[in-house]
Enzyme design. Structure first.
Site: not given
Length: 226
Positions: A11-12
């Site tokens: 994930f960002d």
């Protein structure tokens, strides 16, 4: 992607796992108003979100980049815990993915210190086995280098992995790394800008991550008008 979905899932952070949209917008408005002494449209000051902060400031003003950077950071840190918040449903999704045996990681363009600040304010750090920040690589998104480092630390191949983000730079980096990509609707960037980066999947709500990551079931971005 296999019939079993994706693993690892990376994930960002900003605009994807934690809601820093208001914090980022207000920090940019304050910095540009204070240093450049003018109001810039949000679409101008936010166009580089997803890149390291100094790169964003250099894009706004090569001559005043350091002053913009310092002013942004001072304001951002001062109001950080007041304006940052979690996204509804994200914690439950992360719990479910971990319970299903998925390996979870973070690749962010935030520096190590501001990443730690976000986790202190919102929690969630315990969900992520690997965290790669802008402090870990010399090349940054949209370069695939941070994602490749994350995969290396997992001991995982790009095939079968997924990168989830809210910025065109996230999608470009994931594609360059050979990963599948998913764009989220709840971050800084709008639908049109994200779909132009050609993500593989589109997510309107955090809960849609479960079907995508666990079973490979989810809306293809092309089916949503890409």
């Amino acid at each position: 992607m296999s019939a079993e979905g994706f693993d690892p899932v990376v994930f960002d952070l900003d605009g994807t796992v934690v809601d820093t949209v208001e914090l980022i917008v207000e920090s940019f408005r304050y910095a540009t108003r204070t240093v450049l002494e003018k109001e810039l449209p949000d679409e101008v000051i936010l166009a580089g979100v997803g890149r390291p902060l100094m790169e964003q400031m250099q894009r706004l003003s090569a001559e005043r980049a350091q002053a913009l950077y310092d002013t942004y950071r001072e304001y951002n840190h001062r109001r950080h815990d007041e304006l940052i918040r979690g996204y509804e449903g994200v914690s439950d999704v992360l719990d479910a993915l971990r319970a299903a045996g998925r390996r979870l990681g973070i690749v962010t363009s935030k520096s190590a210190d501001t990443t730690q600040m976000a986790f202190r304010a919102v929690g969630l750090r315990e969900h992520f086995e690997i965290v790669v920040t802008a402090s870990d690589t010399t090349e940054h998104k949209p370069s695939p280098a941070p994602l490749l480092l994350c995969l290396e630390r997992f001991g995982a191949a790009a095939e079968g992995s997924l990168y989830v983000g809210d910025s065109p730079f996230d999608i470009e980096a994931g594609r360059a790394a050979g990963m599948a990509t998913a764009a989220v609707a709840w971050g800084v960037f709008g639908r049109e800008e994200l779909l132009a980066a050609r993500p593989d999947h589109w997510l309107d709500r955090p809960g849609e991550l479960l079907a995508l990551c666990l079973g490979g079931e989810g809306a293809r971005a092309a089916a949503r008008g890409a």
